[in-house]
Design a protein around this motif. Sequence first.
Motif, PDB file in Angstrom:
ATOM      1  N   LEU A   2      39.345  46.694  33.340  1.00  0.00           N
ATOM      2  CA  LEU A   2      40.009  46.634  34.611  1.00  0.00           C
ATOM      3  C   LEU A   2      40.217  48.061  35.139  1.00  0.00           C
ATOM      4  N   LEU A  53      41.061  41.821  41.704  1.00  0.00           N
ATOM      5  CA  LEU A  53      41.063  42.875  40.430  1.00  0.00           C
ATOM      6  C   LEU A  53      42.598  42.214  40.006  1.00  0.00           C
ATOM      7  N   ALA A  73      43.449  40.667  36.308  1.00  0.00           N
ATOM      8  CA  ALA A  73      44.487  41.216  35.512  1.00  0.00           C
ATOM      9  C   ALA A  73      45.325  40.174  34.844  1.00  0.00           C
TER      10      ALA A  73
END
Length: 270
Positions: free
Chosen positions: A215, A146, A150
Amino acid sequence: MADQDEEDSELDYHVTFPPAISAGATKEPVVMLFGWMGCVDKHLAKYSAIYQAMGYTTIRYIAPRSKLILGRSDSIREVARKLLELLSELGLEENPILLHVMSNGGSFVYRHMMELLTDGQNAEFASLKVVGSILDSTPSEASILLGAKALYYSADRLTPLLVLGLFAMLLLAVVTFFIPERFQPDQTAATHVKGITESPSRSPQLFFYSTKDPLCDYRLVEEVIAKRRSAGVEVWQQCWDDTGHVTHFRVHQEQYIEKITQFVEFCLQQ
């Protein structure tokens, strides 16, 4: 407004003071804003301008990517400690404090800051009073993958250095997958959502989020909201269905500012 930039080996922050206030006047709030991973100050300054227009002192800070990617609790906790010490250094320890945090890059610092203020082991921070917090596009489950996503979303363009960074993060994710959890280094990411959800702090919170955020899962945010409310916390929320990650202010500027204004007024009346 007076504008002062300060930098040392640990912190790179920007503080803006309001015009001079007459003697005996109520101490103005100080707003600490923590940017998302990959954020640059000119973008975070657009958020601090909201509070500067209200006559508040603002402090902007963006955690280095290296600290966020590695996610070590001791490293991020030390940043949080230095930011709290900064309030005393600036003579702001008696001012009401508001926190505005963006994405996990901001809420990693926020989580550790709130722990330092509520764990009963830091008498030097006893005079500091957080009256409210605004959480934008956070919290979300944190992982190396993740984080890579990002980093990709936060980049203005792909550069060789960025590609190398993404490759390194993906390689680290693969290696970490095969290492038993008990042998992995202490990381903030593993307990991030729990740390925010179960915080002893009872000051009000405002969550900005979206059903279209790639996200930050809105369902997780709403779980956190429900648990905070069940713990007796005053929680406000604003959910959109047409905005991406940390783009709510850009798309819905008037509504964003109006919500903040109402929330801040509520917090200061408590």
